[in-house]
Structures are given as structure tokens and as C-alpha cells.
Design a protein around this motif. Structure first.
Motif, PDB file in Angstrom:
ATOM      1  N   ALA A 478      61.334 -21.708 103.157  1.00 23.18           N
ATOM      2  CA  ALA A 478      60.569 -22.903 102.812  1.00 23.18           C
ATOM      3  C   ALA A 478      59.418 -22.548 101.873  1.00 23.18           C
ATOM      4  CB  ALA A 478      60.039 -23.566 104.077  1.00 23.18           C
ATOM      5  N   THR A 479      58.724 -21.459 102.178  1.00 17.24           N
ATOM      6  CA  THR A 479      57.611 -21.020 101.320  1.00 17.24           C
ATOM      7  C   THR A 479      58.108 -20.600  99.947  1.00 17.24           C
ATOM      8  OG1 THR A 479      56.410 -20.262 103.287  1.00 17.24           O
ATOM      9  CG2 THR A 479      55.693 -19.394 101.148  1.00 17.24           C
ATOM     10  N   PHE A 480      59.219 -19.876  99.919  1.00 15.60           N
ATOM     11  CA  PHE A 480      59.794 -19.376  98.668  1.00 15.60           C
ATOM     12  C   PHE A 480      60.198 -20.533  97.758  1.00 15.60           C
ATOM     13  CE2 PHE A 480      63.526 -17.075  96.579  1.00 15.60           C
ATOM     14  CZ  PHE A 480      62.707 -16.347  95.721  1.00 15.60           C
ATOM     15  N   VAL A 481      60.901 -21.510  98.296  1.00 19.64           N
ATOM     16  CA  VAL A 481      61.350 -22.645  97.488  1.00 19.64           C
ATOM     17  C   VAL A 481      60.152 -23.463  97.000  1.00 19.64           C
ATOM     18  CG1 VAL A 481      62.644 -24.808  97.535  1.00 19.64           C
ATOM     19  CG2 VAL A 481      63.611 -22.761  98.583  1.00 19.64           C
ATOM     20  N   LYS A 482      59.136 -23.578  97.824  1.00 19.60           N
ATOM     21  CA  LYS A 482      57.940 -24.306  97.404  1.00 19.60           C
ATOM     22  C   LYS A 482      57.286 -23.631  96.196  1.00 19.60           C
ATOM     23  CE  LYS A 482      53.715 -26.365  99.272  1.00 19.60           C
ATOM     24  NZ  LYS A 482      52.865 -26.537 100.488  1.00 19.60           N
ATOM     25  N   GLU A 483      57.265 -22.290  96.189  1.00 25.55           N
ATOM     26  CA  GLU A 483      56.713 -21.554  95.052  1.00 25.55           C
ATOM     27  C   GLU A 483      57.571 -21.754  93.808  1.00 25.55           C
ATOM     28  OE1 GLU A 483      55.158 -17.534  95.572  1.00 25.55           O
ATOM     29  OE2 GLU A 483      55.523 -17.732  97.723  1.00 25.55           O
ATOM     30  N   GLU A 485      59.471 -24.362  93.111  1.00 21.35           N
ATOM     31  CA  GLU A 485      59.279 -25.734  92.630  1.00 21.35           C
ATOM     32  C   GLU A 485      57.949 -25.889  91.899  1.00 21.35           C
ATOM     33  OE1 GLU A 485      61.885 -28.590  95.534  1.00 21.35           O
ATOM     34  OE2 GLU A 485      59.926 -27.940  96.294  1.00 21.35           O
ATOM     35  N   ALA A 486      56.956 -25.105  92.285  1.00 24.77           N
ATOM     36  CA  ALA A 486      55.674 -25.154  91.585  1.00 24.77           C
ATOM     37  C   ALA A 486      55.780 -24.579  90.177  1.00 24.77           C
ATOM     38  CB  ALA A 486      54.612 -24.398  92.380  1.00 24.77           C
ATOM     39  N   ARG A 487      56.763 -23.687  89.948  1.00 27.00           N
ATOM     40  CA  ARG A 487      56.922 -23.049  88.638  1.00 27.00           C
ATOM     41  C   ARG A 487      57.905 -23.784  87.738  1.00 27.00           C
ATOM     42  NH1 ARG A 487      56.704 -16.522  89.339  1.00 27.00           N
ATOM     43  NH2 ARG A 487      55.063 -16.420  90.938  1.00 27.00           N
ATOM     44  N   MET A 488      58.852 -24.470  88.358  1.00 22.78           N
ATOM     45  CA  MET A 488      59.911 -25.114  87.591  1.00 22.78           C
ATOM     46  C   MET A 488      59.611 -26.606  87.397  1.00 22.78           C
ATOM     47  SD  MET A 488      62.575 -23.034  86.844  1.00 22.78           S
ATOM     48  CE  MET A 488      61.304 -21.897  86.268  1.00 22.78           C
ATOM     49  N   PRO A 489      60.067 -27.177  86.270  1.00 20.53           N
ATOM     50  CA  PRO A 489      59.918 -28.626  86.098  1.00 20.53           C
ATOM     51  C   PRO A 489      60.822 -29.393  87.056  1.00 20.53           C
ATOM     52  CG  PRO A 489      61.208 -27.684  84.310  1.00 20.53           C
ATOM     53  CD  PRO A 489      60.666 -26.533  85.105  1.00 20.53           C
ATOM     54  N   SER A 490      60.469 -30.610  87.378  1.00 16.26           N
ATOM     55  CA  SER A 490      61.280 -31.423  88.279  1.00 16.26           C
ATOM     56  C   SER A 490      62.675 -31.607  87.711  1.00 16.26           C
ATOM     57  CB  SER A 490      60.612 -32.787  88.483  1.00 16.26           C
ATOM     58  OG  SER A 490      61.401 -33.597  89.321  1.00 16.26           O
ATOM     59  N   GLU A 525      75.086 -18.671 102.422  1.00 12.43           N
ATOM     60  CA  GLU A 525      73.714 -18.214 102.237  1.00 12.43           C
ATOM     61  C   GLU A 525      73.064 -18.839 101.000  1.00 12.43           C
ATOM     62  OE1 GLU A 525      71.911 -16.153 104.481  1.00 12.43           O
ATOM     63  OE2 GLU A 525      73.626 -16.975 105.539  1.00 12.43           O
ATOM     64  N   LEU A 526      73.837 -19.125  99.980  1.00 11.91           N
ATOM     65  CA  LEU A 526      73.256 -19.697  98.765  1.00 11.91           C
ATOM     66  C   LEU A 526      72.813 -21.141  98.953  1.00 11.91           C
ATOM     67  CD1 LEU A 526      75.545 -18.238  95.952  1.00 11.91           C
ATOM     68  CD2 LEU A 526      73.346 -17.406  96.769  1.00 11.91           C
ATOM     69  N   ALA A 527      73.151 -21.745 100.092  1.00  6.72           N
ATOM     70  CA  ALA A 527      72.702 -23.114 100.366  1.00  6.72           C
ATOM     71  C   ALA A 527      71.233 -23.155 100.761  1.00  6.72           C
ATOM     72  CB  ALA A 527      73.550 -23.737 101.478  1.00  6.72           C
ATOM     73  N   ARG A 528      70.624 -22.026 101.019  1.00  7.60           N
ATOM     74  CA  ARG A 528      69.247 -21.982 101.515  1.00  7.60           C
ATOM     75  C   ARG A 528      68.269 -22.623 100.528  1.00  7.60           C
ATOM     76  NH1 ARG A 528      69.143 -15.665 102.947  1.00  7.60           N
ATOM     77  NH2 ARG A 528      66.907 -16.023 103.277  1.00  7.60           N
ATOM     78  N   GLY A 529      68.524 -22.455  99.253  1.00 11.12           N
ATOM     79  CA  GLY A 529      67.630 -23.057  98.265  1.00 11.12           C
ATOM     80  C   GLY A 529      67.660 -24.574  98.323  1.00 11.12           C
ATOM     81  N   TYR A 530      68.854 -25.144  98.326  1.00 10.34           N
ATOM     82  CA  TYR A 530      68.970 -26.603  98.351  1.00 10.34           C
ATOM     83  C   TYR A 530      68.408 -27.199  99.632  1.00 10.34           C
ATOM     84  CZ  TYR A 530      71.016 -31.174  99.097  1.00 10.34           C
ATOM     85  OH  TYR A 530      71.184 -32.504  99.387  1.00 10.34           O
ATOM     86  N   ILE A 531      68.642 -26.548 100.751  1.00  9.82           N
ATOM     87  CA  ILE A 531      68.197 -27.083 102.042  1.00  9.82           C
ATOM     88  C   ILE A 531      66.692 -27.342 102.049  1.00  9.82           C
ATOM     89  CG2 ILE A 531      67.898 -26.477 104.482  1.00  9.82           C
ATOM     90  CD1 ILE A 531      70.638 -25.030 104.275  1.00  9.82           C
ATOM     91  N   HIS A 532      65.937 -26.521 101.315  1.00  8.82           N
ATOM     92  CA  HIS A 532      64.477 -26.632 101.339  1.00  8.82           C
ATOM     93  C   HIS A 532      63.907 -27.325 100.104  1.00  8.82           C
ATOM     94  CE1 HIS A 532      63.783 -24.131 104.930  1.00  8.82           C
ATOM     95  NE2 HIS A 532      64.838 -23.440 104.530  1.00  8.82           N
ATOM     96  N   SER A 533      64.722 -27.574  99.096  1.00  6.92           N
ATOM     97  CA  SER A 533      64.177 -28.111  97.851  1.00  6.92           C
ATOM     98  C   SER A 533      64.111 -29.630  97.869  1.00  6.92           C
ATOM     99  CB  SER A 533      65.014 -27.640  96.660  1.00  6.92           C
ATOM    100  OG  SER A 533      66.278 -28.267  96.663  1.00  6.92           O
ATOM    101  N   LYS A 534      63.298 -30.169  96.966  1.00  2.41           N
ATOM    102  CA  LYS A 534      63.133 -31.612  96.874  1.00  2.41           C
ATOM    103  C   LYS A 534      63.670 -32.172  95.555  1.00  2.41           C
ATOM    104  CE  LYS A 534      59.066 -31.667  99.877  1.00  2.41           C
ATOM    105  NZ  LYS A 534      57.612 -31.968  99.983  1.00  2.41           N
ATOM    106  N   GLY A 535      63.494 -31.438  94.453  1.00  3.56           N
ATOM    107  CA  GLY A 535      63.897 -32.014  93.176  1.00  3.56           C
ATOM    108  C   GLY A 535      64.666 -31.084  92.274  1.00  3.56           C
ATOM    109  N   LEU A 536      65.108 -29.931  92.782  1.00  2.13           N
ATOM    110  CA  LEU A 536      65.843 -28.977  91.959  1.00  2.13           C
ATOM    111  C   LEU A 536      67.352 -29.180  92.113  1.00  2.13           C
ATOM    112  CD1 LEU A 536      63.756 -25.746  92.690  1.00  2.13           C
ATOM    113  CD2 LEU A 536      63.555 -27.284  90.724  1.00  2.13           C
ATOM    114  N   ARG A 537      68.101 -28.675  91.125  1.00  2.00           N
ATOM    115  CA  ARG A 537      69.558 -28.688  91.182  1.00  2.00           C
ATOM    116  C   ARG A 537      70.052 -27.249  91.230  1.00  2.00           C
ATOM    117  NH1 ARG A 537      71.831 -30.595  86.577  1.00  2.00           N
ATOM    118  NH2 ARG A 537      69.929 -30.160  85.383  1.00  2.00           N
TER     119      ARG A 537
END
Length: 799
Positions: A478-483, A485-490, A525-537
Motif C-alpha cells: 500500500a505504501t509502495f503504490v502510494k509513492e 502514484e505520487a510520481r506518476m500522472p493520473s 503476484e503482479l496483481a499487487r499493484g492494481y489491488i492498491h492503486s486508484k488511478g493507474l493502469r
């Protein structure tokens, strides 16, 4: 039966069964240590991340079948992997989404609900079959606490929702009662209906019994594909037995009609999948095989052995030692245990069946439902046992249903029905004791002791999640994905490595080509990013075997090419799971990527994941290569030429998804056993035929399963081939034959394996080598795809 009985039991009995099942399950799982907002089986292997992905897809996109946030840039289409038979469960999950947007909370709450739902369903079915309130509560709670339930857990949470099983068993047992599953309404004047009044006569069948049967069929057909198919097969088998036993046309017709209703409900729920398959063809990449039907078959020993890490010291390791001695890897059937209480019921039904066969059943005054339960056990075992009817179904009808061992739930219900009836008989005998007070006390002790034995015997520390480990990984992600998302555009697209096929990963792979830079263990395991993200693809999640799975064609190509293709396709970030690579590759992976991309990685708090910003690399690719080359790379990777195993005829299918002819180089390796012919003819598209010779060689055979890798040395004969081809739009085929032998259906000679069939277009070649000629950048970006072992099973002779 349940829908007409006047003694179904009080609300107190239902509430007691539900409450006891939740309380005992919570004690067994040590939920006092758990957090409802964090998943309980997140870390490690298993399918929990798939269900979290599924739940989040329902929350984000309204339903599970389409998800534009996965499988970028085309999105996930889940029609090939049918979940529609669980629509009732998924609707419950969607309803829970009204209370929370946290997929972990929803998963936990739904999993907990499976215990009281199963207990309530079993209790009502047992009461309808004549069990007393107390006996029904005890058997229902034990049924809800089967080791099967804890083993499936959240990793296979939809299988944990087996509340439809008692309903299916109830329909089967209803075949042997009068007036059957369907009945006319009774009432004044019913017999005076004029025969010409067809509508009134039809309405006369809308009795409570008929409507109840229809309702049960609707629930069964909407609450799990496996459980619906098992109920359907049991009803059909029961109808056949009723026909042979001359039980009357009504019993046979009612069984067939109930089967038809369940099948119709399944068809309605699976309509999107059936329609998609009709329009796009069957996806052979996720097809099951008849062999798997036996691999996932039922064994008598698995039903009767104690649970893993049983609480009793003398039997604590029996199951584990038996599993190690008899299983070569993944063994889900090892968790089909009936428990001590269920085993007593099972053996009593087997005894009844035995004495019925030898003709002394008249010596036993047993109820008809007891005999029907014995028949249900016999039919279930005959269907699901290894080499049983299920093998014939898989071979002659369909192999899509492979986990036949799961019919153990029906055997468990029939067995616990027998326990309920035996308890009632014992309680009646004790209650008739000359000292009534002592009899009632003994009866209470018997009932309480049975429940306690069942609860203690079916649960063990083996099933307790490591909550602290799950919490650490979840919080880190959760912390990793939040970081990120802060670096990447929506809306930014994130490319993910290594490539892992979706769904089910690589599964069990047998290949004679080692993949030294990767492992086959990761699945979701690669689903971990999507599970925690809000606006990334995310690139992970494209259906394997379909054109949207463009990344699969890059898996065996150089790493630099994959990175260049990613930025050409518009991806702005790179997510890397180092544990998807071998330990040797893992150590040098981060420095290599940092060197190629010229950016430092972002590490997850747990230091198990990497992220790279691809935007600087994209700018450098734009400077190094002409725009037309980058556009050609984008087209060649997003709409790739594909080489896949052909199932309709022995060979390799070459797919050109565009509308124009494209040129590419086909490379592949052919290998066969020493007994196979050494001379082969390779038939290429366009009519070109090449004569090749297989040369003897020693090679390492790597067999990867859930239990790990096993290696051995085998003598084979092989040859590597490379040919430039012009491929017309659509599908072309490369096939193989033996010269000099007439082509007849019976003339199958030897066996052939096609390894790494790969198509490489000219537009990819400028990107196959990294600037500066880095050798490590030539390593494959992912695991080498599995070879065509099953589809090219034999060489066909030619005329």
C-alpha cells in the motif's frame, strides 16, 4: 422435504447453528489476532490476490468481466475464465461493496459469512430430512467446519461458499420420497378441473413443493459451477437408478426436470461466456485436459485420514507422511477429510450398502432417507474416484470440470445426515431409560461430545494464517503504490516484469528447455499493484491465448527489446517483482535495469519490489531511433504475430492479426524420443516443405510444479529450425509428417515436442541489441513459454 415440512425447526435452531459455526471458526482461525481491514492470506502462494483483484474490479468497474485498469492498453476481458456460475456470491460481494471500498474488508467479511450460510443451509436441509433440532444443529455446524472449508479459505473463497451443497443433496434425496420433487396443489375442486383447461392444469403444479424445487435449482445454478455440476450429475445418476429400480415415471421425470432446471440456470449465468466463446472461438490456452481429471480425482484414503497436523499426538503427522509418500506435488485432495464424526457416518452408510448387496438389509430397520444417503455416497464416490465416471466425462464430454475430488462435500453431507439420524436414535433410546433424568443427562453429554469432537478433530493449527506476515506485505504494498502514484500522472500505464500469463500463471510446466533467469512459481503476484492503486493502469491481466496478451510474445525476447516496446506502447513506469526471477538473475537485476534505464529504482518498504520511471528512457529511445521505427515497433508489439500450439491438427498455429501480409522469421526447436523417426518433413505455410534430421543429444529435463523443480537427464533427438515466412492475414499452420509412410488415421508414429516457436518481425530487430552491446540485456524478459507437449503429440505420416 424442506419446502413443505411443517417441522422445519424454530428460528432458534438456525441461529444456533449459524452462531456456533462462526464462533468455532473464529476460535480455530484465532481471529482475535486478525485485522478485518487486512487480508488473512495475502502473503505467499495462493489465489487470494486473484479474488482481491476480482473484488476491486467489481468495485471500480461495476462487474468482474471487463476491467480497463488491467491488461493495458486493451484491458482485461474475463469471459474465457467463467465466474458467472458464482453470480449469487458475486452479488453478495457487490452488496458488501456498499459498506466499504476496501477489497480486503469485503473479502474477509464474505469469507466469514460462508460459515453461517453453510451451517444454516445444512441445518434446514437436515431438518427437512427428519433430523431433530439438536442433531441438525450439531451435524450442520460440523459440516460448516470441514477441513475443506479452512483449506480453501480466502485463497479460493468462492469454493468456501459451499452452502448450495446441502440443497443439491436435498434434491437428490427428494427423488426417493413421495410425491417427488414436483407436486400438484391440493384443494377443493382440484380433481374437477376440465381436461381442456390446460392453463389451469399447468397452474395446478405451482405447489409449494414445486416452487421450492425451482427455487433450490436457481440457487444451486448460481452459487458455484462445481457444486451445480455435481448436483446435476447426481440427479441424473439418481434418475437412472430410479429407472432401473422401477421407482416410477414420476421419480425419473422429476430428477430429469430438476437437472434441466439447474442446467438452464447455469446457461443463463454463463451466457456472456458462452456468447463470447461462440464469437471468438475456444481459448485453448486455458483448456483443461482429461489427465487433470484423474490428477484431481477422489481417493478413499483422503476421506478417512486425519486432518493435517491433527490435534491428537499419535495422528498429528499421519496425513503429512501419507501425502509425502503418495503425492508428487500439489495435493488438494489431501484436504477432503471427513473428520472422525463424518467418517463414522460414512462407514455406517458403507455398511448399509454392503448388507444391502449381500441381501441381509432386512435385518436392519432403517429409514428410507438413510438408504438414499447410502446410495448418494456410492454414486458420488463412483463418479469422482480416480478412473471413475469423471474420467469418462472428461474424455468423452468435457474436461472443463477437473476438480472432481470436491464432490467430497456431498459425501460429507450424506455422512453427517447419517450421524444426525444415529444421534436421534441414541437420544430416543436414552430418553426411554428407566431413570429419565440420567438419560437426558447422558443424551446431552452425547450431543455436546459429538459437537466438541467434530470441532476439535476438523480444525488444526495448520489452517491458521500468519497474520503478521500478511499485514507486513499488505502495508508495504500500500505504501509502495502510494509513492508510485505520487510520481506518476493520473491514468499512467505501468509495465510489469516478469511476464506472467493470466489467469493461473504457468501452472504445472514440463519443459526440456530450462529458463535460468526466471521461476515459474508466481501466479498472481503482479496483481499487487492494481489491488492498491486508484488511478493507474497495469500491463498484467490480459487474457492469455487472446490477441490482447501482447506481452506474452515478448517474454522470450531480449530484455532491452521489451523495455523499448513498453515505452513505444506508451507505458510510463516499470514495476518489477524480482522474486519472479531466479536467485542468480535476481541479484543483478536492479543494477542492470538501472544501467539500461539510467534511473535509480524505488524500493518497496519490504524491499521485495522495484519501480522505475520509464519517462527518461522513453525520451532517449525517441532520440536514438527514427519515429517510423518506433511506430513500427509499437505496431509489431501491440498486434504481434503469434506462434501458438495448434489443437485441431498436430502442428503450430501462426496468427497474423492484421489485414495485410507480414514477413517474419520463425524459429523453433523440435525434439522427440529416441524411438521416434529421425527424418521429418516440416510443412510451412504456402506449400514449402523442408526435410530435417533429428540428431541425438543428452539434455536436462526440468519439471516445475508447486512442490519445486525436479531435474533429470534424458536422451532425445532434436533439431533447431529457422525460416523466413510471409504470413497472410489470419491463421496459418506449420505441420509435421514422416516421409515415405502413407497418411492414414491409424498411422501415428512417435511423439514430437515443439519448443519455443517464436516469430520475429524485421521491425523488432533494431531493438534486440542494447546500445553498447550489453550482453546481459540480451537475457529473456520473462519465462520461456511452455512447449507444445500435448497438441503436437504425434507425427502424422504422409502419402
Amino acid at each position: 422435504m424442506l419446502w413443505v415440512s411443517k417441522k422445519t425447526g424454530s428460528l432458534v435452531g438456525v441461529v444456533a447453528a449459524m452462531a456456533l459455526s462462526v464462533l468455532i471458526a473464529g476460535w480455530a482461525l484465532r481471529l482475535s489476532q486478525a485485522n478485518l481491514s487486512l487480508p488473512w492470506s495475502y502473503a505467499g502462494e495462493g489465489d487470494t490476490k486473484f479474488y482481491l483483484l476480482l473484488i476491486k474490479g467489481i468495485l471500480d468497474h461495476g462487474w468482474f468481466q471487463s476491467n480497463s485498469s488491467l491488461g493495458a492498453p486493451f484491458g482485461l476481458r474475463l469471459y474465457d475464465f467463467p465466474q458467472g456460475a458464482d453470480n449469487l456470491n458475486l452479488l453478495m460481494i457487490k452488496a458488501l461493496g456498499l459498506l466499504s471500498s476496501n477489497p480486503a474488508w469485503i473479502l474477509n467479511v464474505f469469507f466469514l459469512l460462508t460459515f453461517p450460510l453453510t451451517a444454516a443451509s445444512a441445518y434446514l436441509a437436515l431438518r427437512a430430512l427428519g433430523a431433530s433440532t439438536s442433531a441438525a444443529v450439531i451435524s450442520a455446524v460440523i459440516f460448516a467446519l470441514l477441513p475443506y472449508h479452512f483449506y480453501r479459505g480466502e485463497s479460493q473463497v468462492l469454493l468456501s461458499a459451499y452452502y448450495s451443497v446441502p440443497l443439491g443433496a436435498l434434491l437428490f434425496l427428494g427423488l426417493w420420497e413421495e410425491p417427488g420433487l414436483f407436486a400438484r396443489r391440493s384443494g377443493p375442486g382440484q380433481s374437477e378441473i376440465d381436461r381442456a383447461e390446460i392453463l389451469k392444469r399447468a397452474l395446478g403444479w405451482l405447489s409449494r413443493r414445486t416452487l421450492g424445487t425451482v427455487a433450490l435449482c436457481v440457487v444451486i445454478g448460481s452459487a458455484g459451477l462445481y457444486y451445480a455440476v455435481f448436483a446435476l450429475v447426481l440427479l441424473l445418476s439418481g434418475s437412472l437408478v430410479a429407472l432401473v429400480a422401477r421407482r416410477g415415471r414420476r421419480a425419473v421425470a422429476s430428477g430429469l426436470l430438476a437437472s434441466l432446471l439447474i442446467a438452464a440456470m447455469l446457461a443463463i449465468n454463463l451466457a456472456p461466456t458462452l456468447s463470447y466463446r461462440a464469437a471468438h472461438g475456444k481459448n485453448t490456452s486455458i483448456a483443461r485436459t482429461p489427465l487433470q481429471s484423474d490428477q484431481f480425482g477422489l481417493r478413499l484414503s483422503d476421506l478417512l485420514l486425519p486432518v493435517q497436523e491433527d490435534r491428537l499426538p499419535f495422528s498429528s503427522d499421519v496425513n503429512q507422511r501419507y501425502t509425502e509418500a503418495t503425492s508428487t506435488g500439489y495435493c488438494e485432495a489431501c484436504f477432503e477429510n471427513l473428520g472422525a464424526v463424518g467418517s463414522v457416518g460414512f462407514l455406517s452408510l458403507c455398511l448399509l450398502a454392503l448388507v444391502s448387496i449381500v441381501g441381509v438389509a432386512g435385518a436392519f430397520a432403517v429409514r428410507a432417507v438413510y438408504r438414499a444417503a447410502a446410495l448418494g455416497v456410492a454414486l458420488s464416490f463412483a463418479i469422482a474416484t480416480i478412473g471413475g465416471v469423471s474420467s469418462l466425462i472428461a474424455f468423452f464430454l468435457t474436461s472443463d470440470i477437473r476438480g472432481w475430488n470436491r464432490i467430497s462435500l456431498f459425501i460429507a453431507f450424506f455422512s453427517l445426515l447419517a450421524i444426525a439420524l444415529l444421534l436421534d436414535a441414541a437420544v430416543r433410546r436414552l430418553a426411554g431409560d428407566s431413570q429419565r433424568r440420567r438419560g437426558r443427562t447422558l443424551a446431552g453429554v452425547l450431543l455436546a461430545g459429538t459437537l466438541m469432537l467434530g470441532a476439535l478433530d476438523e480444525t488444526s493449527s495448520y489452517f491458521v494464517p500468519v497474520y503478521s506476515k500478511d499485514a507486513r506485505e499488505w502495508t508495504s504494498d500500500a505504501t509502495f503504490v502510494k509513492e508510485i502514484e505520487a510520481r506518476m500522472p493520473s491514468g499512467a500505464a505501468i509495465f510489469q516484469l516478469p511476464y506472467v500469463p493470466f489467469p493461473e500463471g504457468y501452472g504445472s510446466i514440463s519443459t526440456s528447455v530450462s529458463a535460468p533467469n526466471t521461476t515459474f512459481d508466481t501466479t498472481y503476484e503482479l496483481a499487487r499493484g492494481y489491488i492498491h492503486s486508484k488511478g493507474l493502469r497495469w500491463s498484467f491481466g490480459a487474457m492469455k491465448g487472446r490477441a490482447a496478451d501482447w506481452q506474452g510474445q515478448l517474454a522470450s525476447k531480449p530484455l532491452y527489446l521489451s523495455l523499448a516496446a513498453a515505452v513505444a506502447d506508451g507505458f510510463q513506469g516499470l514495476w518489477v517483482d524480482p522474486h519472479g526471477y531466479s536467485p542468480q538473475t535476481r541479484r543483478r537485476l536492479a543494477p542492470l535495469l538501472a544501467q539500461l534505464l539510467r534511473v535509480l529504482p524505488l524500493h518497496s518498504p519490504a524491499n521485495d519490489l522495484l519501480f522505475f520511471d520509464l519517462r527518461p528512457f522513453a525520451r532517449r529511445v525517441a532520440q536514438l531511433y527514427p519515429p517510423e521505427q518506433v511506430r513500427a515497433l509499437r505496431f509489431a508489439t501491440l498486434y504481434p504475430l503469434r506462434a501458438t500450439c495448434e489443437t485441431t491438427s498436430d502442428g503450430v498455429a501462426l496468427i497474423n492479426p492484421s489485414r495485410s501480409t507480414r514477413t517474419a522469421t520463425l524459429t523453433m526447436r523440435l525434439s522427440a524420443s529416441p524411438e521416434a523417426p529421425t527424418k521429418l518433413l516440416v510443412h510451412y505455410p504456402g506449400g514449402t516443405v523442408e526435410k530435417v534430421s533429428l540428431e541425438p543429444e543428452d539434455e536436462t529435463i526440468a519439471l516445475t510444479k508447486h512442490s519445486g523443480a525436479v531435474e533429470g537427464v534424458s536422451q532425445t533427438q532434436a533439431v533447431a529450425l529457422s525460416r523466413r515466412l510471409s504470413l497472410a492475414p489470419g491463421k496459418s499452420t506449420v505441420s509435421f509428417s514422416v516421409p515415405g509412410i502413407p497418411r492414414t488415421p491409424a498411422a501415428r508414429v512417435g511423439g514430437l515436442v515443439v519448443e519455443q516457436p517464436t516469430l520475429t518481425e524485421d521491425s523488432l530487430e533494431p531493438f534486440e541489441t542494447a546500445p553498447g552491446g550489453s550482453v546481459e540485456a540480451q537475457m529473456p524478459a520473462g519465462a520461456i513459454p511452455p512447449p507444445c507437449l500435448q497438441t503436437v503429440a504425434a507425427v502424422r505420416p504422409i502419402k
